[in-house]
Design an enzyme around this catalytic site. Structure first.
Site, PDB file in Angstrom:
ATOM      1  N   HIS A   1      27.341  27.457  47.216  1.00  0.00           N
ATOM      2  CA  HIS A   1      28.074  27.981  48.373  1.00  0.00           C
ATOM      3  C   HIS A   1      27.919  29.489  48.545  1.00  0.00           C
ATOM      4  O   HIS A   1      28.478  30.064  49.465  1.00  0.00           O
ATOM      5  CB  HIS A   1      29.575  27.661  48.241  1.00  0.00           C
ATOM      6  CG  HIS A   1      29.894  26.219  48.381  1.00  0.00           C
ATOM      7  ND1 HIS A   1      31.151  25.709  48.130  1.00  0.00           N
ATOM      8  CD2 HIS A   1      29.133  25.166  48.758  1.00  0.00           C
ATOM      9  CE1 HIS A   1      31.127  24.405  48.341  1.00  0.00           C
ATOM     10  NE2 HIS A   1      29.917  24.055  48.717  1.00  0.00           N
TER      11      HIS A   1
ATOM     12  N   GLU B   1      33.021  28.947  52.412  1.00  0.00           N
ATOM     13  CA  GLU B   1      34.387  28.420  52.536  1.00  0.00           C
ATOM     14  C   GLU B   1      35.442  29.519  52.594  1.00  0.00           C
ATOM     15  O   GLU B   1      36.627  29.270  52.394  1.00  0.00           O
ATOM     16  CB  GLU B   1      34.664  27.442  51.389  1.00  0.00           C
ATOM     17  CG  GLU B   1      33.691  26.268  51.435  1.00  0.00           C
ATOM     18  CD  GLU B   1      33.935  25.217  50.376  1.00  0.00           C
ATOM     19  OE1 GLU B   1      34.843  25.405  49.543  1.00  0.00           O
ATOM     20  OE2 GLU B   1      33.223  24.200  50.381  1.00  0.00           O
TER      21      GLU B   1
ATOM     22  N   SER C   1      26.554  20.782  48.568  1.00  0.00           N
ATOM     23  CA  SER C   1      26.261  20.138  47.283  1.00  0.00           C
ATOM     24  C   SER C   1      26.701  18.690  47.439  1.00  0.00           C
ATOM     25  O   SER C   1      27.873  18.380  47.426  1.00  0.00           O
ATOM     26  CB  SER C   1      27.021  20.813  46.136  1.00  0.00           C
ATOM     27  OG  SER C   1      28.408  20.656  46.288  1.00  0.00           O
TER      28      SER C   1
ATOM     29  N   LYS D   1      36.673  12.602  50.370  1.00  0.00           N
ATOM     30  CA  LYS D   1      35.961  13.229  51.493  1.00  0.00           C
ATOM     31  C   LYS D   1      35.563  12.116  52.458  1.00  0.00           C
ATOM     32  O   LYS D   1      34.760  11.246  52.101  1.00  0.00           O
ATOM     33  CB  LYS D   1      34.695  13.941  50.994  1.00  0.00           C
ATOM     34  CG  LYS D   1      34.962  15.170  50.141  1.00  0.00           C
ATOM     35  CD  LYS D   1      33.647  15.695  49.574  1.00  0.00           C
ATOM     36  CE  LYS D   1      33.819  17.063  48.921  1.00  0.00           C
ATOM     37  NZ  LYS D   1      32.606  17.460  48.170  1.00  0.00           N
TER      38      LYS D   1
END
Length: 434
Positions: free
Chosen positions: A158, A210, A40, A343
């Protein structure tokens, strides 16, 4: 010590997609870095260069980015003979060579791979651990061990379930140290597995990208109930708080939000930003939810501002801010959120990541360091979070080796720091730095 040789290659991330790995050689040896990739993604992120050749890796190859490193960046940096401790100088050189605002010439994945490898080489050149070198680059005298935010229930982009909201996280803020936080997280994770298995059957304990569980539930409240039950069974009700990453841009439709966006489209079920805000406030009231990331779409500035002013919790900007100083500055002015999700691959260089972090901290925000859903075994962000003293990191569940690689590295750092190691604990939003 200058760079002797620089070589990039295609490797594979945790989703089986190609990504960039860079080997950098100095007289001190080989320094290797690999670049992560998100699912995303915010539309304002620096450009991740993919080949778009549909006959190879369904268009996801990164041979062009690799070639930019090997044919253009490598010769330039080797010829310039810049010392690897000069992170900012090297990053600036690459940015000038690229010459675009969003790194679309070389690709952020090419530039970042080199930037990360340079940072690792710089630490070795100084003879200090990577986290210490990062602290020096950021101007921090102290280092702080973070609270881990374990993403134990996956939804959104996810996972293949109906759940709209992307991540439900547990933060063991009541732990004495990072090692205990890991133990608490792992025990709650195992309890959660049993709770889900009893309620929905064994196949509901399959994991998402994840490492979190992805049971086929629709109601977001149900995910919070599962967490509450697992935390209670593990005996840690007083030591754990909950965080969420809603990733609301993924289900934003014409100014409204679709909490069943994985089903066939039906505008009659869309809800307004105010209705969504009320839903969050219900969660905050009924569960120990202390942090919500991307509660609204990246363009819904008014909803962000209104919610942050009234919610009384940590509101994290990810798609909104994309680790970009210009977006962060706007969000600060608009009072849109109070925490930056950091990030490194959203902005594409170590220097700019440090600048983004400093900008957020200077304005009184918290900062949470983050992995991406497509990860590698590279552990750079473990050292990054310690050196930047942000006090919080999310890098998945205590499951899947590409996630544990980061958590295990922080365990090693804590052990190395010994009595000098300070754990952020309940001050994770604003850890005190001496």
């Amino acid at each position: 010590m200058s760079i002797l040789k620089l070589h990039a290659r295609e490797i594979f991330d945790s989703r089986g997609n190609p990504t960039v790995e860079v080997d950098l050689y100095t007289n001190k040896g080989l320094f290797r870095a690999a670049v992560p990739s998100g699912a995303s993604t915010g539309i304002y992120e620096a450009l991740e260069l993919r080949d778009n050749d549909k006959t190879r890796f369904l268009g996801k190859g990164v041979s062009k980015a690799v070639e930019h490193v090997n044919k253009t960046i490598a010769p330039a940096l080797v010829n310039k003979k810049v010392n690897v401790v000069e992170q900012e100088k090297i990053d600036k050189l690459m940015l000038e060579m690229d010459g675009t605002e969003n790194k679309s010439k070389f690709g952020a994945n090419a530039i970042l791979g080199v930037s990360l490898a340079v940072c690792k080489a710089g630490a070795a050149e100084k003879g200090v651990p990577l986290y210490r070198h990062i602290a020096d680059l950021a101007g921090n005298e102290d280092v702080i061990l973070p609270v881990p935010a374990f993403n134990v229930i996956n939804g959104g982009s996810h996972a293949g379930n109906k759940l709209a909201m992307q991540e439900f996280m547990i933060l063991p803020v009541g732990a004495e140290n990072f090692k205990e936080a890991m133990r608490i997280g792992a025990e709650v994770y195992q309890n959660l597995k049993n709770v889900i298995k009893e309620k929905y059957g064994k196949d509901a304990t399959n994991v998402g990208d994840e490492g979190g569980f992805a049971p086929n539930i629709l109601e977001n409240k149900e995910a919070l109930e599962l967490l509450k039950s697992a935390i209670s069974k593990a005996g840690y009700t007083d030591k754990i708080v909950i965080g969420m990453d809603v990733a609301a841009s993924e289900f934003y439709r014409d100014g409204k939000y679709d909490l069943d966006f994985k089903s066939p489209d039906d505008p009659s079920r869309y809800i307004t930003p105010d209705q969504l805000s009320d839903l969050y406030k219900g969660f905050i009231k009924n569960y120990p939810v202390v942090s919500i990331e991307d509660p609204f779409d990246q363009h819904d500035w008014a909803a962000w501002k209104k919610f942050t002013a009234s919610a009384g919790i940590q509101v994290v900007g990810d798609d909104l801010t994309v680790t970009n100083p210009r977006r962060i500055t706007k969000a600060v002015e608009e009072k849109s959120c109070n925490c930056l999700l950091l990030k490194v691959n959203q902005i594409g260089s170590v220097t700019e990541s440090l600048q983004a972090c400093k900008l957020a901290q200077t304005n009184g925000w918290g900062v949470m360091v983050s992995h991406r859903s497509g990860e590698t075994e590279d552990t750079f962000i473990a050292d990054l979070v310690v050196g930047l003293c942000t006090g919080q990191i999310k890098t998945g569940a205590p499951c899947r080796s590409e996630r544990l690689a980061k958590y295990n590295q922080i365990l090693r750092i804590e052990e190395e720091l010994g009595s000098k190691g300070r754990f952020a604990g309940r001050n994770f939003r604003n850890p005190r730095v001496n």
